[in-house]
Design an enzyme around this catalytic site. Structure first.
Site, PDB file in Angstrom:
ATOM      1  N   TYR A   1       1.049  -1.169   0.068  1.00 20.90           N
ATOM      2  CA  TYR A   1      -0.286   0.335   0.255  1.00 20.90           C
ATOM      3  C   TYR A   1       0.717   1.281  -0.392  1.00 20.90           C
ATOM      4  O   TYR A   1       1.745   1.343   0.939  1.00 20.90           O
ATOM      5  CB  TYR A   1      -0.865  -0.198   1.335  1.00 20.90           C
ATOM      6  CG  TYR A   1      -1.668   1.036   1.655  1.00 20.90           C
ATOM      7  CD1 TYR A   1      -1.090   1.680   1.667  1.00 20.90           C
ATOM      8  CD2 TYR A   1      -2.931   1.567   0.505  1.00 20.90           C
ATOM      9  CE1 TYR A   1      -2.314   2.707   2.487  1.00 20.90           C
ATOM     10  CE2 TYR A   1      -3.995   2.554   0.392  1.00 20.90           C
ATOM     11  CZ  TYR A   1      -3.630   3.125   1.396  1.00 20.90           C
ATOM     12  OH  TYR A   1      -4.638   4.647   1.379  1.00 20.90           O
TER      13      TYR A   1
ATOM     14  N   ASP B   1       9.204   2.432  -0.831  1.00 26.99           N
ATOM     15  CA  ASP B   1       8.343   3.101   0.101  1.00 26.99           C
ATOM     16  C   ASP B   1       8.477   3.043   1.449  1.00 26.99           C
ATOM     17  O   ASP B   1       8.242   1.659   2.203  1.00 26.99           O
ATOM     18  CB  ASP B   1       7.170   3.077  -0.814  1.00 26.99           C
ATOM     19  CG  ASP B   1       6.066   3.670   0.760  1.00 26.99           C
ATOM     20  OD1 ASP B   1       4.337   3.607   0.379  1.00 26.99           O
ATOM     21  OD2 ASP B   1       6.126   3.927   1.396  1.00 26.99           O
TER      22      ASP B   1
ATOM     23  N   LYS C   1       4.753   9.568   8.829  1.00 25.45           N
ATOM     24  CA  LYS C   1       4.789   9.095   9.892  1.00 25.45           C
ATOM     25  C   LYS C   1       5.758   9.705  10.870  1.00 25.45           C
ATOM     26  O   LYS C   1       5.598  10.494  12.181  1.00 25.45           O
ATOM     27  CB  LYS C   1       4.685   7.485  10.008  1.00 25.45           C
ATOM     28  CG  LYS C   1       3.014   6.891   8.878  1.00 25.45           C
ATOM     29  CD  LYS C   1       3.821   5.140   8.917  1.00 25.45           C
ATOM     30  CE  LYS C   1       2.631   4.592   8.225  1.00 25.45           C
ATOM     31  NZ  LYS C   1       1.263   4.889   8.719  1.00 25.45           N
TER      32      LYS C   1
HETATM   33  P1  KE4 Z   1      -0.492   8.290   4.375  1.00 23.56           P
HETATM   34  O1  KE4 Z   1      -1.100   8.738   2.848  1.00 23.56           O
HETATM   35  O2  KE4 Z   1      -1.804   7.289   4.673  1.00 23.56           O
HETATM   36  O3  KE4 Z   1      -0.040   9.056   5.128  1.00 23.56           O
HETATM   37  O4  KE4 Z   1       0.659   7.169   4.048  1.00 23.56           O
HETATM   38  C1  KE4 Z   1       0.174   6.534   2.761  1.00 23.56           C
HETATM   39  C2  KE4 Z   1       1.144   4.969   2.781  1.00 23.56           C
HETATM   40  C3  KE4 Z   1       2.297   4.847   1.740  1.00 23.56           C
HETATM   41  N1  KE4 Z   1       3.098   4.035   1.852  1.00 23.56           N
HETATM   42  C4  KE4 Z   1       3.017   3.295   3.108  1.00 23.56           C
HETATM   43  C5  KE4 Z   1       3.676   2.224   3.394  1.00 23.56           C
HETATM   44  C6  KE4 Z   1       1.813   3.100   4.662  1.00 23.56           C
HETATM   45  O5  KE4 Z   1       1.709   2.125   5.350  1.00 23.56           O
HETATM   46  C7  KE4 Z   1       0.886   4.480   4.028  1.00 23.56           C
HETATM   47  C8  KE4 Z   1       0.056   4.286   5.442  1.00 23.56           C
HETATM   48  N2  KE4 Z   1      -0.160   3.598   6.142  1.00 23.56           N
HETATM   49  C9  KE4 Z   1      -1.470   3.216   6.467  1.00 23.56           C
HETATM   50  C10 KE4 Z   1      -1.564   2.236   7.599  1.00 23.56           C
HETATM   51  N3  KE4 Z   1      -1.370   1.049   7.407  1.00 23.56           N
HETATM   52  C11 KE4 Z   1      -1.945   4.393   7.237  1.00 23.56           C
HETATM   53  C12 KE4 Z   1      -3.547   3.783   8.052  1.00 23.56           C
HETATM   54  C13 KE4 Z   1      -4.747   4.622   7.546  1.00 23.56           C
HETATM   55  O6  KE4 Z   1      -4.916   4.228   5.782  1.00 23.56           O
HETATM   56  O7  KE4 Z   1      -5.809   4.719   7.874  1.00 23.56           O
END
Ligand code: KE4
Length: 442
Positions: free
Chosen positions: A143, A238, A266
């Site tokens: 993701y 990523d 994060k």
């Molecule tokens: P954000 O756009 O949510 O800040 O980051 C996206 C993203 C990009 N790359 C990786 C490896 C990530 O894990 C994420 C976001 N992680 C999720 C949890 N698995 C966010 C939680 C959510 O979607 O509410």
């Protein structure tokens, strides 16, 4: 009388799609009503009915120091007292760029943005501009945020909702995204052999955290590097989740790798909205206003978020990483011991402070393996642990996280709750709704 999560959720569903502002929070994968939290401190969360939990979600990764870590809060308060945003350059952004470059050797320049999604979108746009190619390779179950081109066989919330390719993503956007299988270099080679000259980037979570935790098998990451070099493809790590968590330099330090671009987020925001894309100077210098690739953000490099992130990075010293690793090792030993004592073949996988209990009896090496998990069993396990005051990710396709705030007593309590919860699942009992517990202290 404080409203219950049930009452709040009932109201929220009429005002916010699905009652939440991010799908995975809705508990759809585990059933039940999402819990509305009101306060966090250290390793603990309290919900709207003052029930206390040991938290292993940590806001999905940012809170490696625990909730409301005093130096982070002080930094936020001091920054906010000077104003929340200027829309101008600030010295803090320079300090953050230096802090990232110092810890992540492959990063020569960095652009701050407001989320991991913005970071990955920008990284792919840069790779396409640099190579003048259109296609990207991503891995099933990984993701990279909710950018159109990534919502193809995505992990995390997309997998949880069973919509790995989202409506609203056009066939054209999806057509440029080629899907490979993590830990299967041949599945990548099939694409580079066929489209090598038209592939701009390979983007990968070097340790998958969005399908549960799946480590790279020996040689997989170096093979990706070799394939990318052979075909002039930009290799993007990523590390939004793994950055500054698995080691000061993230997964690329742990596995001694050097990607061309890295996306981050994060932890560098300390719980405030932030993202970053960084890497080779010759690629990064294509970004406006230095180059023609446009990218912008009203709150990019926000002084309060940067202050929180800098305070977090500063607190992440060698001894802190060692302490987290000690706790993570204790937890792993206890959970494995429980599985053995109960004669259960479920799989526990961990890299540093990211872990996952897969309800399958086979080692999980890719997304297909993860999809074989008994997600209903995970749901029962989740609620049995919740009933015992342990807050885990509400989905089998997520990682849980340890922080520097988790104490030895917290780990012991978690192991004991895990033992009872595994019995509940093995006996296929349905966990009773969470009971009100006395304050745990802490
Ligand atoms: P954000 O756009 O949510 O800040 O980051 C996206 C993203 C990009 N790359 C990786 C490896 C990530 O894990 C994420 C976001 N992680 C999720 C949890 N698995 C966010 C939680 C959510 O979607 O509410």
């Amino acid at each position: 009388m404080a409203e219950t999560s049930e009452q709040l959720f009932e109201r929220a569903k009429g005002l916010i799609p699905g009652g939440v502002n991010s799908p995975v929070r809705a508990f759809q994968a585990v059933g039940g009503v999402p819990i509305f939290m009101t306060r966090g401190r250290g390793a603990y969360l309290w919900d709207c009915q003052s029930r206390q939990y040991i938290d292993y979600v940590g806001s999905w990764g940012p809170l490696i120091l625990g909730h409301a870590h005093p130096p982070v809060i002080e930094a936020i308060q001091a920054a906010a007292a000077c104003g929340t945003s200027f829309g101008t350059a600030t010295a803090g952004e320079l300090a953050m760029a230096e802090a990232i470059i110092e810890r992540v050797p492959s990063v020569e320049m960095v652009r701050l943005v407001n989320s991991g999604t913005e970071a990955t979108m920008t990284a792919v746009r840069l790779a396409r501009a640099f190579t003048r190619r259109a296609r990207i390779v991503k891995f099933a179950g990984c993701y990279h945020g909710h950018g159109d081109g990534f919502l193809v066989q995505a992990g995390s919330g997309a997998a949880t909702l069973g919509v790995p390719t989202s409506p609203g993503v056009t066939a054209a956007a999806a057509a440029d995204t080629l899907i490979a299988r993590f830990n299967d270099i041949q599945s990548v080679r099939q694409w580079t052999d066929r489209y090598g000259q038209d592939i701009a980037a390979i983007i990968v979570e070097p340790v998958v955290g969005n399908a549960g935790v799946i480590p790279p098998t020996a040689g997989f990451l170096p093979e990706l590097r070799r394939l990318a070099d052979d075909r002039g493809i930009v290799l993007i790590f990523d590390e939004v989740m793994t950055g500054f968590r698995l080691a000061p330099g993230g997964a690329q330090e742990l596995y001694n790798m050097r990607p061309d671009l890295t996306t981050l987020g994060k932890i560098i925001g300390g719980g405030m909205p932030i993202g970053a894309v960084g890497g080779r100077r010759d690629i990064m210098n294509l970004l406006a206003p230095a180059g023609p690739v446009y990218q912008a953000g009203t709150l990019s490099g926000n002084p309060v978020a940067v202050a929180a992130g800098l305070a977090s990075l500063e607190a992440l010293t060698g001894p802190v990483y060692e302490q987290i690793e000690t706790r993570a090792g204790q937890l792993e030993a206890g959970l494995r011991d429980n599985l053995k004592k109960l004669g259960l073949a479920w799989q526990y996988q961990r890299v540093a402070s990211m872990g996952c209990l897969f309800f399958t009896d086979k080692c999980v090496r890719d997304f297909d393996d993860a999809l074989r998990c008994d997600t209903a069993a995970y749901g029962r396990y989740f609620h049995a642990m919740l009933e015992r005051g342990i807050y885990l990710p509400p989905s089998q396709f997520e990682a849980f996280f340890l922080s520097a705030a988790h104490s030895e007593a917290d780990i012991e309590r978690t192991i004991a709750a895990n033992y009872e919860s595994l019995q509940v699942v093995a006996r296929r009992e349905v966990a009773k709704p969470p009971i009100v517990r006395r304050e745990l202290g802490g």
